[in-house]
Design an enzyme around this catalytic site. Sequence first.
Site, PDB file in Angstrom:
ATOM      1  N   GLY A  50       0.843  -1.208   0.000  1.00 39.95           N
ATOM      2  CA  GLY A  50       0.000   0.000   0.000  1.00 39.95           C
ATOM      3  C   GLY A  50       0.868   1.244   0.000  1.00 39.95           C
ATOM      4  O   GLY A  50       0.624   2.199  -0.763  1.00 39.95           O
ATOM      5  N   HIS A  51       1.918   1.230   0.829  1.00 34.48           N
ATOM      6  CA  HIS A  51       2.830   2.381   0.847  1.00 34.48           C
ATOM      7  C   HIS A  51       3.538   2.512  -0.506  1.00 34.48           C
ATOM      8  O   HIS A  51       3.844   3.625  -0.951  1.00 34.48           O
ATOM      9  CB  HIS A  51       3.908   2.199   1.925  1.00 34.48           C
ATOM     10  CG  HIS A  51       3.403   2.290   3.335  1.00 34.48           C
ATOM     11  ND1 HIS A  51       3.299   1.205   4.159  1.00 34.48           N
ATOM     12  CD2 HIS A  51       2.985   3.355   4.066  1.00 34.48           C
ATOM     13  CE1 HIS A  51       2.844   1.579   5.346  1.00 34.48           C
ATOM     14  NE2 HIS A  51       2.633   2.877   5.311  1.00 34.48           N
ATOM     15  N   ASP A 105      -7.091   5.321   4.874  1.00 29.60           N
ATOM     16  CA  ASP A 105      -7.370   6.142   6.051  1.00 29.60           C
ATOM     17  C   ASP A 105      -8.103   7.397   5.569  1.00 29.60           C
ATOM     18  O   ASP A 105      -7.541   8.499   5.567  1.00 29.60           O
ATOM     19  CB  ASP A 105      -6.061   6.501   6.763  1.00 29.60           C
ATOM     20  CG  ASP A 105      -5.366   5.267   7.296  1.00 29.60           C
ATOM     21  OD1 ASP A 105      -5.989   4.553   8.099  1.00 29.60           O
ATOM     22  OD2 ASP A 105      -4.228   4.990   6.890  1.00 29.60           O
ATOM     23  N   GLN A 154      -8.457  10.428   7.871  1.00 31.85           N
ATOM     24  CA  GLN A 154      -7.148  11.082   8.031  1.00 31.85           C
ATOM     25  C   GLN A 154      -6.836  11.946   6.802  1.00 31.85           C
ATOM     26  O   GLN A 154      -6.438  13.109   6.927  1.00 31.85           O
ATOM     27  CB  GLN A 154      -6.059  10.016   8.212  1.00 31.85           C
ATOM     28  CG  GLN A 154      -4.645  10.544   8.008  1.00 31.85           C
ATOM     29  CD  GLN A 154      -3.582   9.531   8.388  1.00 31.85           C
ATOM     30  OE1 GLN A 154      -3.305   9.347   9.551  1.00 31.85           O
ATOM     31  NE2 GLN A 154      -2.951   8.882   7.411  1.00 31.85           N
TER      32      GLN A 154
HETATM   33  O1  PAF Z   1      -0.896   7.139   8.341  1.00 32.12           O
HETATM   34  C1  PAF Z   1       0.137   7.161   9.040  1.00 32.12           C
HETATM   35  O2  PAF Z   1       1.049   6.311   8.893  1.00 32.12           O
HETATM   36  C2  PAF Z   1       0.325   8.230  10.111  1.00 32.12           C
HETATM   37  O3  PAF Z   1      -0.919   8.602  10.631  1.00 32.12           O
HETATM   38  C3  PAF Z   1       1.094   9.467   9.618  1.00 32.12           C
HETATM   39  C4  PAF Z   1       0.347  10.164   8.484  1.00 32.12           C
HETATM   40  C5  PAF Z   1       2.480   9.055   9.151  1.00 32.12           C
HETATM   41  C6  PAF Z   1       1.257  10.490  10.750  1.00 32.12           C
HETATM   42  O4  PAF Z   1       2.003   9.982  11.808  1.00 32.12           O
END
Ligand code: PAF
Length: 291
Positions: free
Chosen positions: A38-39, A152, A155
């Site tokens: 995903g990253h 997320d 977020q």
């Molecule tokens: O999604 C994440 O891994 C964290 O919430 C982030 C955006 C790195 C902030 O610490």
Amino acid sequence: MSSITRLHSRAELRSWRDSLSDSVTVGFVPTMGALHRGHGTLFHAACEGNEVGLASIFVNPLQFNEGADFKRYPRTADEDCALLERSGVQAVYLPDRIDMYPDGYETRVRSGPGSELYEGYHRPGHFEGMLTAVFKLFQRCRPDRAYFGEKDAQQLWLVQRMAEDLDLDVEVIGCPTVREEDGLAFSSRNAFLAPEQRAVAPIVSRALYACRESFTAGERSVALLERGMHDLLRSEPLASIEYADVVDERTFRPADSDQPGPWRAVAAVRVGDTRLIDNLELGDARSPGMT
Ligand code: PAF
């Protein structure tokens, strides 16, 4: 030989950042490590869309509302740096706690009511901690664009709001959720699932896709869409629902059958001790269904 530049402190980051010419665009991916496929799509987007790709790895203590969750969060720095290198990212910022929050640190970034529902309700303080870290990372890294996963979704929405509301000069870009073949969204927390839990975990995405199917077929009753998700999730004894709701994705408030949306189905489900979150875009509530 390692080609990625590892920046261990704010001072190292600053001199690396100052060495880049103003005309060079920087794409930034903040992470907490334990990197997965995903990253990978975020790194790919950051490197494709900019001259320089920069990542950070920092397990941010401020955003963990449970101390035990912070302690057990996977830390896999060597594998992470290898993946970053393969992804074409040129530098990674690896601050420690003191570098981010020196002694005497007090200030927090607090969002509005959109941060109090769903994840904000179930994880008090989480979003304040997350926004504080992201704000500081933006200040330090000075990216042109920053990339966040749609998994997320709340977020992502809050970071986009923060950038807009606080006049941050960074474009916040959402990247699609990456899934395993059985539909489970990639997440660093999937590593905690025991085999029998891993086997049932795809029920979360199945509930979301079933919701989208009903929406596409013309269902516009928020209550019925939500009931469908709850019924399916309740059929799995190992799963316990925190929420499975339909939201208006412009405001992250509960969807209202009188508002066009677009709507998004969002869910948080515990399987054993592991909390899985996922979501799926439904679409514009004014659009006709396909019945
Ligand atoms: O999604 C994440 O891994 C964290 O919430 C982030 C955006 C790195 C902030 O610490």
